[in-house]
Design a protein around this motif. Structure first.
Motif, PDB file in Angstrom:
ATOM      1  N   GLY A 132       0.726  -1.148   0.053  1.00 54.02           N
ATOM      2  CA  GLY A 132      -0.003   0.142   0.094  1.00 54.02           C
ATOM      3  C   GLY A 132       0.780   1.121   0.134  1.00 54.02           C
ATOM      4  N   LEU A 133       2.320   1.077  -0.246  1.00 54.06           N
ATOM      5  CA  LEU A 133       2.995   2.532  -0.196  1.00 54.06           C
ATOM      6  C   LEU A 133       2.837   2.995  -1.501  1.00 54.06           C
ATOM      7  N   VAL A 134       2.838   4.210  -1.495  1.00 51.90           N
ATOM      8  CA  VAL A 134       2.829   5.159  -2.889  1.00 51.90           C
ATOM      9  C   VAL A 134       3.931   4.896  -3.645  1.00 51.90           C
ATOM     10  N   ILE A 135       5.221   5.089  -2.845  1.00 49.64           N
ATOM     11  CA  ILE A 135       6.527   4.965  -3.675  1.00 49.64           C
ATOM     12  C   ILE A 135       7.227   3.773  -2.984  1.00 49.64           C
ATOM     13  N   PRO A 136       7.336   2.664  -3.851  1.00 51.36           N
ATOM     14  CA  PRO A 136       8.153   1.612  -3.337  1.00 51.36           C
ATOM     15  C   PRO A 136       9.439   2.076  -3.396  1.00 51.36           C
ATOM     16  N   THR A 137      10.323   1.318  -2.292  1.00 48.44           N
ATOM     17  CA  THR A 137      11.729   1.836  -1.981  1.00 48.44           C
ATOM     18  C   THR A 137      12.595   0.529  -1.778  1.00 48.44           C
ATOM     19  N   SER A 138      11.684  -0.697  -1.736  1.00 50.71           N
ATOM     20  CA  SER A 138      12.625  -1.919  -1.860  1.00 50.71           C
ATOM     21  C   SER A 138      12.434  -2.688  -3.101  1.00 50.71           C
ATOM     22  N   ASN A 139      13.052  -3.490  -3.525  1.00 53.32           N
ATOM     23  CA  ASN A 139      13.018  -4.462  -4.837  1.00 53.32           C
ATOM     24  C   ASN A 139      12.601  -3.415  -6.002  1.00 53.32           C
ATOM     25  N   VAL A 140      13.187  -2.267  -5.989  1.00 52.00           N
ATOM     26  CA  VAL A 140      13.136  -1.362  -6.996  1.00 52.00           C
ATOM     27  C   VAL A 140      14.353  -1.422  -7.666  1.00 52.00           C
ATOM     28  N   SER A 141      14.320  -0.862  -9.159  1.00 52.54           N
ATOM     29  CA  SER A 141      15.823  -0.640  -9.844  1.00 52.54           C
ATOM     30  C   SER A 141      16.413   0.433  -9.325  1.00 52.54           C
ATOM     31  N   ALA A 142      17.664   0.700  -9.593  1.00 54.44           N
ATOM     32  CA  ALA A 142      18.615   1.739  -9.146  1.00 54.44           C
ATOM     33  C   ALA A 142      17.862   3.216  -9.725  1.00 54.44           C
ATOM     34  N   ASP A 143      17.306   3.119 -10.816  1.00 57.07           N
ATOM     35  CA  ASP A 143      16.988   4.514 -11.230  1.00 57.07           C
ATOM     36  C   ASP A 143      15.658   4.696 -10.488  1.00 57.07           C
ATOM     37  N   GLN A 144      14.851   4.009 -10.228  1.00 57.46           N
ATOM     38  CA  GLN A 144      13.634   4.327  -9.360  1.00 57.46           C
ATOM     39  C   GLN A 144      14.055   4.743  -8.076  1.00 57.46           C
ATOM     40  N   HIS A 145      15.017   3.980  -7.482  1.00 62.33           N
ATOM     41  CA  HIS A 145      15.471   4.574  -6.246  1.00 62.33           C
ATOM     42  C   HIS A 145      16.229   6.053  -6.183  1.00 62.33           C
ATOM     43  N   ILE A 146      16.974   6.201  -7.081  1.00 66.79           N
ATOM     44  CA  ILE A 146      17.611   7.673  -7.140  1.00 66.79           C
ATOM     45  C   ILE A 146      16.485   8.702  -7.619  1.00 66.79           C
ATOM     46  N   MET A 147      15.258   8.382  -8.423  1.00 66.29           N
ATOM     47  CA  MET A 147      14.258   9.211  -8.636  1.00 66.29           C
ATOM     48  C   MET A 147      13.572   9.641  -7.493  1.00 66.29           C
ATOM     49  N   THR A 148      13.776   8.870  -6.322  1.00 62.26           N
ATOM     50  CA  THR A 148      12.975   9.209  -4.946  1.00 62.26           C
ATOM     51  C   THR A 148      13.818  10.412  -4.555  1.00 62.26           C
ATOM     52  N   CYS A 149      15.082  10.592  -4.665  1.00 65.69           N
ATOM     53  CA  CYS A 149      15.802  11.649  -4.117  1.00 65.69           C
ATOM     54  C   CYS A 149      16.130  12.832  -4.962  1.00 65.69           C
ATOM     55  N   ALA A 150      15.945  12.431  -6.235  1.00 69.95           N
ATOM     56  CA  ALA A 150      16.576  13.494  -7.443  1.00 69.95           C
ATOM     57  C   ALA A 150      15.530  14.855  -7.235  1.00 69.95           C
ATOM     58  N   PRO A 151      14.291  14.581  -6.957  1.00 70.95           N
ATOM     59  CA  PRO A 151      13.510  15.903  -6.727  1.00 70.95           C
ATOM     60  C   PRO A 151      14.079  17.359  -5.971  1.00 70.95           C
ATOM     61  N   CYS A 152      14.762  16.679  -5.124  1.00 70.30           N
ATOM     62  CA  CYS A 152      15.373  17.770  -4.134  1.00 70.30           C
ATOM     63  C   CYS A 152      16.830  17.777  -4.222  1.00 70.30           C
ATOM     64  N   HIS A 153      17.467  16.669  -4.526  1.00 71.43           N
ATOM     65  CA  HIS A 153      18.933  16.564  -4.419  1.00 71.43           C
ATOM     66  C   HIS A 153      19.489  17.027  -6.003  1.00 71.43           C
ATOM     67  N   SER A 154      18.917  17.774  -6.425  1.00 73.17           N
ATOM     68  CA  SER A 154      19.351  18.282  -8.072  1.00 73.17           C
ATOM     69  C   SER A 154      19.150  19.949  -8.195  1.00 73.17           C
ATOM     70  N   ARG A 155      19.904  20.432  -8.976  1.00 70.00           N
ATOM     71  CA  ARG A 155      19.728  21.647  -9.637  1.00 70.00           C
ATOM     72  C   ARG A 155      18.714  21.438 -10.699  1.00 70.00           C
ATOM     73  N   ARG A 156      17.493  22.315 -10.596  1.00 69.68           N
ATOM     74  CA  ARG A 156      16.440  22.147 -11.457  1.00 69.68           C
ATOM     75  C   ARG A 156      15.321  23.250 -11.482  1.00 69.68           C
ATOM     76  N   TYR A 157      14.258  23.039 -12.240  1.00 63.60           N
ATOM     77  CA  TYR A 157      13.210  23.861 -12.077  1.00 63.60           C
ATOM     78  C   TYR A 157      11.832  22.913 -11.801  1.00 63.60           C
ATOM     79  N   GLN A 158      11.053  23.478 -10.947  1.00 59.55           N
ATOM     80  CA  GLN A 158       9.874  22.716 -10.655  1.00 59.55           C
ATOM     81  C   GLN A 158       8.679  22.818 -11.887  1.00 59.55           C
ATOM     82  N   LEU A 159       8.123  22.022 -11.883  1.00 59.24           N
ATOM     83  CA  LEU A 159       6.767  21.970 -12.891  1.00 59.24           C
ATOM     84  C   LEU A 159       5.559  22.303 -12.024  1.00 59.24           C
TER      85      LEU A 159
END
Length: 769
Positions: A254-281
């Motif tokens: 029932g978790l919205v964002i899975p953090t176990s048994n996920v690909s490296a890309d999926q895991h990194i995408m959890t951190c990237a929205p804050c740990h990146s230089r970016r502009y928000q949509l």
């Protein structure tokens, strides 16, 4: 006989009629601009935010079942990302102490008054005032303080507390000395709501109102809680409260964002929205969305990264890490960092030896350094010293470069890039040649090419580098961010090869490359846009499809397919919403102005450009496009004045010089125009259009030979451009210089064998021999 010795046949030379045009570089001035300083994001409330399907439950609801993770999280940087100011959270000294700003000599005083934390310092009017601090921001190695202002704003004080030295200090940028500067602590560049908030609280809603320039910002949790990474937990909590035998099979429990048994890309995408230089949509909903559905990461631009991709400005890890071999081999953030404490799993080289063989890498035969040097401890043997050299941000916050690269002192000599050997705490006192000599003795001469050399040349718009940039774009073994950066640099090399590369990039699997490709099609003809961009209205990634809609905005509706019109309208609404979300910043007001301009609403465009300049009077693209807007409604004097201001203050912005030259050409001031257009075309040698317009201005001055030479140079740059060829061959024919015309035809066909006009003219010439 030269052209200078001849006179044209009366009324026979046809000069293409040109209305004023902004250069492709300016017009491409970044719809959805990078974002450079705009990487941070008030809250006066912690009320429960409404959700449609799942709801946030708060970190405390996780404690009973996840005690170990919860205890680790407590006291972490995430837990203390933001807090109400009280005796438990405030670390700074408020015992009526004074601090003198070493850059302005202004004195600030920190004190308590009726239990409230107060600072007496320079205010928004440049005069001293007393302000109440309501929130702490961060915890280590520095702590900042937030002060409420009118219109729902919280402002970040530019004097912070050094936690280790236990002292007040001034935050950079140090050249901000005026209260009118956008980056002054009382101005928009330090407004918490837009610059910091989204990454220091959970389920933040910014709620910026464009009309009133005010905020109604709210959060669910004041800090970065469990649901910031795992998503709203109501469904998971319902599942967990059932008896064990009564629990149904729910995906990820029932978790919205899975953090176990996920690909490296999926895991990194959890951190990237804050740990990146970016502009928000838009607001981060903390759902399992793709990265470019939430934000767009910055490319390796000159203001943010060195040409080889090493960190330069404050870029927050993601953009450097995705360049690394670690990323390509599926290493993820939690392989090094505990996701709850955020601390490293192991100390020193033991962290790297989780994967790398000690007998090969943790030896003097590899690192050539000792643990002691001249009787003092040495850190030269540490992996991070060579492979993760860092930079100091916010004055005292040391952050290592996460591209985890092999040191390249040879590139330092070629490109001026950093290297792990020459840092201030290693061998920074030694000449670079000394470093290269020892490096070569240990590891041999480095001859392996690096993409940084090509990106550096592309930044300088060096001649004949476009083919190498194209090779980078097409190299699928390179990081996507590198390929997208190379693609972006091709904007300075217009032509058939670039056009072909861009059209191929639109089909890339990487959404960042697709989005970048669409941005490069800023001044493309309608037929090309309809063919290549219209299908992207249906792209599954938000950043790509809204970029497509903005590019198609200027095309009349009747030219779009009827079945595309509803999608176009809906996607354009998405684009507007994304721009309005960040309309407290100049680039987004500017983008809205560009949209109105494309739609033919010139007065609306002008208003947006003026609003962008009012927010940040140093935002040059808005000034340039405001000039274009003034020109569209006949205010040529205002347009000229704006462009002259930019040319004077930023002479290196050659595309603006070019634009001013075009404006003067339209006003038939050809002497001034030719001087400016010549200067611009010399400074932008790969930009054929500048050389072509320079040639036209020279012809207007009857400088026939010089004009022909400039036109010929433009043709050599883009031989397939029909209008370049037609203009010059027409000039030759009207001067009865048939031999020159024949030579030009043959030259063009050698460069562009399918050139239709050249082929036809050659056929006619042969018939009349």
């Amino acid at each position: 006989m030269s052209i200078s010795d001849r006179e044209p046949e009366k009324n026979s030379v046809e000069y293409p009629s040109k209305s004023w045009e902004l250069s492709a570089i300016i017009a491409a001035c970044i719809i959805l601009l990078t974002p450079f300083v705009y990487t941070w994001r008030i809250n006066a409330s912690s009320e429960l935010l409404p959700t449609t399907d799942v709801e946030f439950t708060g970190s405390a609801s996780c404690r009973e079942c996840h005690r170990d993770a919860y205890q680790k999280w407590q006291g972490s940087d995430h837990d203390k990302a933001m807090a109400e100011a009280n005796s438990e959270t405030v670390l700074g000294d408020f015992s009526n102490v004074s601090f003198t700003d070493p850059y302005t000599d202004r004195i600030s005083r920190f004190f308590m008054d009726n239990g409230k934390y107060q600072v007496e310092t320079e205010g928004p009017d440049g005069k001293p005032g007393i302000f109440t601090i309501t929130h702490t921001f961060g915890v280590y190695p520095l702590q900042q303080y937030l002060i409420p202002f009118p219109d729902g704003k919280l402002q970040c004080l530019s004097i912070a507390w050094d936690v280790e030295k236990k002292a007040w200090y001034r935050l950079p940028p140090y050249d901000v000395v005026s209260h009118t500067d956008w980056l002054h602590w009382t101005r928009g560049g330090q407004t918490w709501n837009g610059m910091c908030a989204e990454c220091h609280s959970t389920r933040l809603q910014k709620n910026y109102d464009m009309e009133s320039n005010s905020y109604s910002t709210i959060w669910f949790e004041i800090d970065v809680g469990c649901e910031a990474c795992h998503g709203p937990g109501s469904e998971h909590l319902k599942w967990a409260e059932l008896p064990a035998l009564g629990r149904s099979q729910l995906d990820d429990f029932g978790l919205v964002i899975p953090t176990s048994n996920v690909s490296a890309d999926q895991h990194i995408m959890t951190c990237a929205p804050c740990h990146s230089r970016r502009y928000q949509l838009g607001d981060n909903q903390h759902k399992n969305e793709g990265l470019l559905d939430v934000m767009v990461p910055s490319l390796l631009t000159e203001d943010l990264y060195y040409p080889d991709g090493q960190i330069k400005d404050e870029v927050y890890v993601y953009g450097s890490f995705v360049q690394s071999k670690m990323y390509r081999h599926d290493v993820r953030c939690n392989d090094c960092h505990d996701p709850h404490t955020l601390k490293l799993h192991k100390k020193d080289n033991a962290l790297c030896l989780q994967c790398h063989r000690a007998s090969e890498y943790d030896t003097p035969q590899h690192h050539f350094h000792k643990t002691e040097y001249k009787g003092k401890p040495s850190e030269g043997y540490l992996c991070v010293k060579c492979h993760m050299p860092g930079r100091m941000y916010m004055g005292i916050d040391y952050r290592p470069d996460h591209s985890l690269r092999i040191p390249r002192p040879d590139l330092s000599k070629k490109l001026g890039t950093p290297n792990g050997c020459s840092t201030s705490d290693c061998h920074g006192d030694k000449p670079l040649d000394w470093t290269i000599e020892h490096y070569t003795k240990w590891y041999g001469e480095t001859t392996k090419p690096h993409y940084g050399e090509i990106l550096a040349a592309g930044r300088e718009v060096e001649e004949n580098i476009d083919q190498q940039l194209i090779a980078l774009v097409n190299d699928e073994l390179l990081p996507g961010i590198v390929r997208a950066t190379a693609l972006n640099l091709l904007r300075n090399y217009p032509g058939e090869k670039t056009a072909h590369t861009v059209s191929n990039a639109l089909m890339s699997d990487d959404p960042l490359i697709r989005q970048t490709a669409i941005r490069l099609l800023n001044q493309t003809d309608e037929e090309t846009l309809l063919k290549h961009v219209a299908p992207k209205l249906y792209d599954p990634v938000k950043a790509v499809r809204i970029e497509a809609a903005s590019r198609l905005a200027g095309i009349p509706k009747e030219k779009l397919r009827k079945e595309d019109l509803p999608t176009m309208a809906a996607t354009l609404d998405e684009y507007r919403t994304s721009m309005e979300y960040n309309a407290d910043f100049a680039p987004q007001r500017y983008n809205l102005g560009n949209l109105e301009n494309a739609l033919g609403n010139y007065q609306n465009a002008i208003e947006y450009y003026l609003e962008a300049i009012n927010i940040d009077d140093q935002f040059i693209p808005a000034k340039v496009n405001l000039a274009m807007g003034y020109n569209n409604i006949g205010k040529k004097e205002q347009a000229e004045q704006l462009l002259r201001e930019v040319v004077t203050s930023h002479p290196q912005m050659h595309e603006v010089t070019y634009s001013l030259g075009l404006l003067l050409s339209e006003s038939e001031r050809y002497e001034e125009a030719a001087e400016l257009l010549g200067r611009a075309s010399d400074a932008m040698p790969q930009y054929s259009r500048a050389r072509y317009n320079y040639g036209l201005a020279l012809l207007k001055l009857k400088r026939w030979e010089d004009g022909a030479g400039a036109l010929h140079q433009a043709i050599l740059l883009e031989p397939e451009r029909e209008e370049y060829f037609i203009t010059l061959v027409n000039l030759y024919l009207n001067f009865r210089m048939n031999d020159h015309a024949r030579a030009l035809v043959e030259e063009v066909l050698a460069l562009a064998p399918d050139h239709a006009n050249a082929k036809e003219l050659l056929r006619v010439m042969k018939e009349h021999q």
